[in-house]
Design an enzyme around this catalytic site. Structure first.
Site: not given
Ligand code: GTP
Ligand code: SPV
Ligand code: MN
Length: 582
Positions: A70, A198, A207, A227, A249, A251, A255, A278, A367
């Protein structure tokens, strides 16, 4: 083809007049249509076929190397009054923005096909869902929108019934970072995006619509567009509580949304159900509770760090019918990214021979796009037209220090302050520096379609007679020790923190009151089988009063940045806590 809705036909015609495509294709969302598009993209190089044995119907997309995330500095909210967009957004006058965009769009689809994508955010039959139409010249966008939204004929039928829709115009243009804008016109329910392919810049249902435009609409209509992931936690008694959690994002939303509980929990009968990863739209129900739907139908998730160890549910859903963007590949054509527990990359995300010295195999913001239904923990509650009742709201960021593993807000106003005050290290999900701590209120800094001062007031307004609001918590999975190592194991073990939160909701768990919030004592958390050093746990669950005093002063300055629009109740809440810490 065309639509029964004159306003839609007229708009499509006017866009075609401006952009001059060679052909116009109305997307019906059928398998045959998708197959034709995939064939086209395999021929033109937009997609590469991955190993059909290990990953049937999976494809790799390599983006332009300067179009990988983004672009917050090129994203604008164009309200008539600058103060309505607020200091949290870039602003441009609507007339000026339209002028800029029309100049970019002029003739930009010559030699290309223009795709018209009717889509529905949320279950087709839900009164809480909202529709839009995205016009794009990118078949990759069509293929992704097909997975991420309810797209095609059923959406068009609903749009014709509703008579209204959000207009989204997208062109990849020249993929030139200097000719790139993501413009929002909330007063016109319109989005205009140019120059990027992207996800967050180009899949306009996500978004741009489901957060920026929807948050603006939600404010006037009395709901929330957030979000947040939505996850159901089923206890051994068979009761399911739904939790909505806002993390910035990259964070941890994906997971947490599909975590697999530690073995002891599984043995005892705990289960986790994924509703969304999300975006969450929450409406007050007749019973005073907040009901949430996931407006999306798929996941556009971060690949790096996803592994059999950290997120086995994600790995299980990624071995068929998925699009991978900017990952590496093994010699036998399997997708590969950093953090994987097996395989060796042969090529990096730019198609170069992999060389560790040159850079990672996968781009840090690589992604996957996959249907939500492929997740083993998917629940058809995600299709429930009324949504799921929310028992707890969680805010969390990446904070190497200060913020404890978990605490509970005393009440709604305190919880709104906790969300507003949230800060987190920046990540590769947006271009720019990574690892810089910034305020990211409710994880919505890049996504709120209006002034944060008004947004905080809107949040506070849900606390009214008869409301049965969720409890609010803050978590931090990302505390680091002096050596820079994560102190908390995270991932599946976050279940232990969820259990404490839900037991607080049902009045079954203890807590210690502090000015910052209510924290579990080490004994209140189930740490069985974790092998965590008691001193580390103690540190994760303690409040550094001097550090928090300083933090509260910074939060005061931040809230003052929204001037008169910052609600007095929020300032008073902060002042009260600051006084208690003094
Ligand atoms: P967006 O799609 O960008 O909104 O992100 P998201 O909030 O869904 O993040 P996601 O769950 O994809 O995690 C992003 C990164 O953080 C990945 O590399 C994960 O492996 C890492 N991560 C997720 N949960 C944890 C956790 O509990 N501990 C640690 N250390 N890392 C984590
Ligand atoms: C984020 O950046 O919070 C995402 C990926 O979930 S995107 O759809 O590119 O915004
Ligand atoms: Mn997101």
């Amino acid at each position: 083809m065309s639509s029964k809705l004159a306003s839609l036909n007229d708009w499509v015609a006017s866009v075609a007049q401006l952009t001059q495509p060679d052909a116009i294709h109305w997307c019906d969302g059928s398998d045959a249509e998708n197959a034709r598009l995939v064939e086209l993209m395999l021929a033109n190089g937009d997609l590469l076929k991955l190993n059909g044995q290990t990953h049937p119907d999976c494809y790799l997309h390599r983006s332009s190397p300067t179009d990988v995330a983004r672009v917050e500095h090129l994203t604008f909210v164009c309200t008539s009054q600058p103060a309505d967009a607020g200091p949290n957004n870039n602003w441009m006058a609507p007339d000026e923005a339209h002028g800029e965009m029309d100049a970019l769009y002029k003739g930009c689809m010559r030699g290309r096909t223009m795709y018209v994508i009717p889509y529905c955010m949320g279950p087709i039959d839900s009164p809480l869902s909202r529709c839009g139409v995205e016009i794009t010249d990118s078949p990759y966008v069509v293929a992704n929108m097909r997975i991420m939204t309810r797209m095609g004929a059923p959406a068009l039928a609903r749009i014709e019934r509703d008579g209204s829709f959000v207009r989204g115009l997208h062109s990849i243009g020249e993929l030139d970072p200097d000719r790139r804008f993501i413009m929002h016109f909330p007063e016109e329910l319109m989005i205009q995006s140019y120059g990027s392919g992207y996800g967050g810049n180009a899949l306009l249902g996500k978004k741009c619509h489901a957060l920026r435009i929807a948050s603006y609409q939600a404010r006037t209509e009395g709901w929330l567009a957030e979000h947040m992931l939505i996850v159901g936690i089923e206890n051994p008694q068979g009761e399911t509580h739904y939790v909505a959690a806002a993390f910035p994002s990259a964070c941890g939303k994906t997971n947490l949304a599909m975590l697999i509980p530690p073995e002891g929990y599984r043995r005892d009968g705990w289960k986790v159900w994924t509703v969304g990863d999300d975006i969450c739209w929450m409406h007050p129900g007749a019973d005073g509770r907040l009901y949430a739907i996931n407006p999306e139908a798929g996941y556009f998730g971060v690949a790096p760090g996803t592994s059999e160890k950290t997120n086995p549910n994600a790995m299980a859903m990624l071995n068929r019918d998925a699009i991978f963007t900017n990952v590496g590949v093994t010699a036998d054509g399997q997708p590969w990214w950093e953090g994987m527990t097996s395989g060796t990359p042969a090529q990096d995300w730019q198609g170069r021979p992999y060389d560790k010295a040159v850079g990672p195999a996968a781009h840090p913001n690589a992604r996957f796009t996959v249907s939500a239904k492929q997740c083993p923990s998917y629940t058809d509650k995600a299709e429930d037209a009324q949504g799921v009742p929310i028992s707890a709201i969680v805010f969390g960021g990446r904070r190497a220090s200060l913020v404890p593993l978990v605490f509970e807000a005393r009440d709604w106003t305190h919880g709104v302050l906790v969300g507003a005050a949230m800060a987190s290290e920046t990540t590769a999900a947006a271009t720019g520096a990574v690892g810089v701590v910034r305020r990211d209120s409710m994880a919505m800094k890049p996504f709120a379609g209006y002034n944060f001062g008004d947004y905080f007031a809107h949040w506070l307004s849900f606390d009214k007679p008869g409301a049965k609001l969720p409890k609010i918590f803050q978590v931090n999975w990302f505390r680091k020790d002096a050596k820079g190592k994560f102190m908390w194991p995270g991932f599946g073990d976050n279940m232990r923190v969820l259990e404490w939160m839900l037991k607080r909701v049902t009045g079954q768990a203890g807590a210690v009151e502090t000015p910052v919030g209510n924290l579990p004592e080490p004994g209140d958390l189930n740490t069985e089988g974790l092998g965590l050093d008691p001193a580390v746990l103690q540190e994760l669950l303690s409040i550094d009063r001097a550090g928090w005093k300083e933090e509260m002063a910074h939060i005061g300055e931040y809230l003052d940045g929204f001037g008169e629009r910052t609600p007095a109740a929020l300032k008073a809440e902060r002042a009260k806590i600051a006084a208690q810490l003094a």
